[in-house]
Design a protein around this motif. Structure first.
Motif, mmCIF file in Angstrom:
data_model
loop_
_atom_site.group_PDB
_atom_site.id
_atom_site.type_symbol
_atom_site.label_atom_id
_atom_site.label_comp_id
_atom_site.label_asym_id
_atom_site.label_seq_id
_atom_site.Cartn_x
_atom_site.Cartn_y
_atom_site.Cartn_z
ATOM 1 N N LEU A 112 35.222 45.938 50.873
ATOM 2 C CA LEU A 112 33.994 45.194 50.561
ATOM 3 C C LEU A 112 34.322 43.877 49.869
ATOM 4 O O LEU A 112 33.674 42.861 50.104
ATOM 5 N N SER A 113 35.346 43.902 49.054
ATOM 6 C CA SER A 113 35.760 42.666 48.398
ATOM 7 C C SER A 113 36.114 41.615 49.450
ATOM 8 O O SER A 113 35.716 40.459 49.355
ATOM 9 N N ALA A 114 36.857 42.046 50.470
ATOM 10 C CA ALA A 114 37.221 41.113 51.541
ATOM 11 C C ALA A 114 35.984 40.655 52.306
ATOM 12 O O ALA A 114 35.851 39.485 52.646
ATOM 13 N N LEU A 115 35.083 41.579 52.562
ATOM 14 C CA LEU A 115 33.906 41.229 53.358
ATOM 15 C C LEU A 115 32.980 40.250 52.635
ATOM 16 O O LEU A 115 32.384 39.367 53.252
ATOM 17 N N ASP A 133 28.131 36.920 45.821
ATOM 18 C CA ASP A 133 29.187 36.541 44.872
ATOM 19 C C ASP A 133 29.404 37.636 43.834
ATOM 20 O O ASP A 133 30.547 37.986 43.503
ATOM 21 N N VAL A 134 28.305 38.193 43.334
ATOM 22 C CA VAL A 134 28.423 39.267 42.345
ATOM 23 C C VAL A 134 29.071 40.499 42.976
ATOM 24 O O VAL A 134 29.976 41.120 42.409
ATOM 25 N N THR A 193 37.182 43.687 41.398
ATOM 26 C CA THR A 193 37.646 44.343 40.186
ATOM 27 C C THR A 193 37.947 45.819 40.426
ATOM 28 O O THR A 193 38.990 46.334 40.026
ATOM 29 N N ALA A 194 37.036 46.495 41.152
ATOM 30 C CA ALA A 194 37.244 47.931 41.418
ATOM 31 C C ALA A 194 38.496 48.154 42.258
ATOM 32 O O ALA A 194 39.275 49.076 42.022
#
Ligand SMILES: [Ca+2]
Ligand SMILES: [Ca+2]
Ligand SMILES: [Ca+2]
Ligand SMILES: [Ca+2]
Length: 803
Positions: free
Chosen positions: A760-763, A787-788, A795-796
């Motif tokens: 999800l961070s990448a997406l 962005d949030v 972080t996760a």
């Protein structure tokens, strides 16, 4: 599980075949085991009577062949030239005796046509004998024909002009076809792959458009499957059940509706494919899924004609992980077929123009070429230009491309050329030791005392114990440079003292067994490469190796090494050596040992870990890629740090057996299949933004739709690669030196409990916002901005705990 019979021992190319070009990797010590301990009885292959005959015996001193005309000067100054000159000699000798034979035949009333046929037969036999005498391995031969690369005499500017390049290569090809020879263009490269009768080789070299002729560069396989378990694939599969997905989109990830292309060396001489399919280890076409697998053979050959288990095992691994995907498998040998396979899978034409959506979303190759280009991430100036260009075009069409790093870490040396203002200086391989250490010894392993088997009686042993090496240096032709620093590569052997009446006439010492000396004098089409591929004859044995090898299989043992001669006064270059087959050099350097095209920024390059320990395999090729033009790099290349990540070797496959599939070859298809599932996941999440073609579209609308699809595919591929990289760098996957390193890359691709957050961070990364529906502005209460979400998931992912 049913075992498929395969000629496992040496089908594993990486180590064995040492094709000058494409590498397959399999495990070295397994190979050595098959030799047995020194002096013991190797699995007896029966001794073919008289098979090491006079043809291979020659005098102790090797006289380097001298070209006698301009055509011969293009033959590389080594084995090809030797074969051509030996053939000329035997033909001259036969000319006188055939006069007598003809007279005799006429007297006995033989018909003229029978004589003609006999003469032709002798001629073919003479050609074969000359190829034998030059020690040219069978993999470069078909009867009296030899497989060669023809480098075209084109300037750097000419090569950059696609239509001129295509015209020049197709004209030369037509000339060869008209003369009854086979020749294939390597799309985008100034080179042809040709099959030329030895008797016609000088004529071919004499063609004005030919710059140089060398033994054909062939890919090698990087070989060694439990990897699926070790990679924690279940963590990945269940990502498809993400709770924020609509119910109808949730499913375990298995590769549905996606296609993966596998480019490799396959085996199907004894029904291996059907057996693997019957055993449920390979995809197969059924009435329900008529296009589950598409198999492409080499031109003029049946699929799997070489009998290599390698590609079969690679396909097993992918099918294990992504059983619901469809497959395109391409049999491969040289550069031409590899380029064509990439273009077909990525749906590109011969000029790399996109013809629409890719046929395959992922392309993987557990193959590589040893030292056949600059090593700087490009194919500039080399015969691999077309391959690098095609792979880059594939990524621009939205394909994820993977390549094995190679198994060459222990088979590579590099260093600065020995300095000096004079010409003809021998390289000092050890600058830290006094004296000039000019011979880089080749070793088979600790048990053999520096000896290697020579004079093998069987063709199989001859193939397996071939000695091959390639030398390259940073003087590639480009916009600012001509190839004019000249070096020579010598394969030397230890010759026993010659005594007469108890007195030493010639002391023991190193003599040249064969050599490679292409011209490097600034001429168009020249390359800074030298290579030998040599079958050592009985005459190369030394008494120092008596009793080391089984006398039923080998005439004896020899000691061999490599010498490099700088021919150009004052030339100052970064030199590299890569060794083929089972042999390792005495002076070696693990760093910078990537094969081609593992150095390309357009591929995901995979290193190999032991599945049980996660330790880096000693053979796994290391980064970094070289500086521009093949110069010594200063750290990792900006934007092209290598290798990218690591995965597991020493895995089980039916094709090879339990724990037998080793090498970066087995690590790579794991990552490729995991990337396919990762793509399936990212597609699920972004399903809402697939561009839709309006009803009754105009041409303009069609073009805009195609462009939007292409951009989307590129973004999806980018987000998948980033996701895998995040997983490989977190949750205890960063191995070796903290952070990115040239051995493991980012780290081990093993899925951990926070893998979802990494994806999800990448997406949610700003780079890929086009994949997501626009958010309302202002945001409705309770909804988080992308962005949030990016920050939280980042972080996760980073905080993932080691598993
Ligand atoms: Ca020295
Ligand atoms: Ca130069
Ligand atoms: Ca040379
Ligand atoms: Ca590390």
């Amino acid at each position: 599980m049913k075992k498929i019979p395969s000629n496992k021992t040496f089908a594993v190319l990486g180590l064995v075949a040492a094709c000058a070009t494409v590498l397959m990797w399999s495990r070295q010590d397994a190979q050595q085991q098959s030799l047995g301990a020194p002096g013991d009885a190797f699995a007896a292959s029966s001794r073919a009577s008289g098979s090491f005959g006079g043809a291979s015996l020659r005098s102790v001193a090797h006289a380097a062949p001298t070209p006698r005309n301009d055509a011969q000067a293009k033959l590389g100054g080594g084995q090809l030239l030797e074969a051509v000159q030996w053939l000329a000699q035997t033909q001259a000798a036969n000319a006188s005796s055939s006069t007598a034979a003809t007279t005799g035949a006429a007297a006995s009333g033989s018909s003229g046509s029978a004589q003609g046929a006999a003469k032709q037969a002798i001629s073919a036999a003479a050609q074969i004998a000359a190829l034998d005498r030059a020690g040219i391995p069978r993999r470069f031969r078909e009867g009296e024909k030899v497989k060669v690369n023809l480098d075209l005499a084109l300037s750097f500017e000419d090569v950059q002009n696609p239509s001129l390049l295509d015209r020049a290569t197709s004209t030369l090809r037509e000339t060869l076809l008209a003369a009854g020879m086979q020749a294939t263009q390597v799309n985008g490269s100034p080179v042809l792959e040709a099959l030329v009768p030895l008797a016609k080789l000088e004529w071919v070299a004499g063609l004005q458009s030919v710059a140089q002729v060398s033994l054909m560069k062939m890919s090698q396989t990087a070989v060694f499957s439990d990897g699926a378990t070790a990679s924690n694939i279940d963590h990945l599969r269940t990502l498809g059940n993400y709770d924020q997905l609509a119910e109808n989109l949730r499913r375990d990830l298995r590769g549905e509706s996606l296609n993966i292309a596998i480019i490799d060396h396959f085996g199907n001489l004894n029904g291996e494919v059907a057996a693997l399919q019957a055993a449920g280890e390979w995809p197969r076409n059924t009435a329900a899924e008529p296009n589950k697998i598409t198999m492409r053979a080499l031109q003029g050959q049946a699929f799997g004609h070489r009998g290599a288990a390698h590609g079969n095992a690679v396909t097993e691994i992918v099918y294990d992980i992504a059983p619901a995907a469809s497959f395109r498998v391409y049999d491969s040998s040289g550069a031409a077929d590899w380029v064509s396979a990439v273009q077909d899978a990525a749906n590109l034409d011969a000029q790399n123009v996109s013809q629409g959506e890719p046929r395959s979303q992922v392309i993987t190759a557990s193959l590589g070429f040893d030292l056949y280009g600059p090593g700087d991430g490009t194919g500039t100036g080399s015969g691999l230009k077309g391959l690098y260009d095609a792979i880059e075009a594939a990524t621009r069409n939205g394909v994820l491309v993977l390549n094995a790093a190679g198994n060459e870490a222990q088979k590579h040396w590099d260093g600065n050329s020995t300095a000096g203002a004079v010409a003809n200086v021998r390289q000092d391989f050890d600058l830290s030791a006094a004296g000039v250490d000019t011979v880089n010894r080749l070793n088979l392993g600790a048990d053999f005392g520096g000896c290697i088997p020579v004079g093998a009686f069987s063709a199989e042993d001859q193939d397996d114990f071939e000695v091959s090496a390639t030398l390259g240096w940073n003087d590639w032709t480009n916009a600012n440079n001509l190839t004019d620093a000249d070096y020579r590569l010598e394969l030397v052997r230890w010759a026993d003292a010659v005594r007469r009446n108890g007195r030493v006439i010639t002391p023991a010492g190193w003599v040249v067994a064969t050599q490679s000396d292409e011209l490097q004098n600034g001429g168009a089409g020249q390359t800074p490469l030298e290579g030998v591929s040599f079958i050592p004859s009985a005459a190369t044995r030394t008494a120092e190796c008596n009793g080391v090898f089984n006398a039923n299989r080998f005439a004896g043992g020899g000691k061999f090494g490599l010498r490099v001669v700088r021919k150009t006064a004052g030339a100052n270059n970064f030199l590299r050596l890569m060794i083929g087959g089972y042999y390792t050099p005495q002076y070696a350097q693990a760093e910078r040992s990537l094969v081609h095209p593992a150095d390309s920024a357009s591929v995901i390059t995979v290193a190999a870990l032991d599945a049980a320990t996660s330790n880096l395999e000693a053979y796994s090729s290391r980064g970094p890629v070289l500086a521009a033009g093949g110069a010594r790099p200063n750290g990792q290349a900006v934007g092209n740090a290598k290798p990218d990540m690591a995965n597991f070797a020493n895995v089980d496959t039916v094709s090879y057996g339990d724990n037998e599939f080793n090498g970066t070859s087995s690590a790579t298809p794991h990552v490729a299949a995991l990337a396919l599932l990762g793509l399936q996941h990212q597609r699920q999440l972004t399903n809402a933004t697939v561009p839709v073609l309006p009803a009754n579209p105009t041409e303009q609308q069609r073009a805009a739709h195609a462009l939007a699809l292409r951009q989307r595919n590129v973004s999806l591929a980018g987000s998948v690669q980033d996701s895998l990289t995040y997983v490989a760098g977190t949750g205890g996957n960063d191995l070796g030196v903290a952070g990115f390193d040239s051995s493991y890359g980012t780290g081990r691709l093993k899925f951990h409990a926070q893998s979802q957050a990494c994806f999800l961070s990448a997406l949610y990364d700003p780079a890929y916002r086009g994949l997501l529906p626009a958010q309302a502005n202002p945001l409705p209460a309770g909804q988080k901005s992308y962005d949030v979400l990016h920050g939280e998931n980042d972080t996760a992912c980073s905080d993932a705990v080691a598993q």
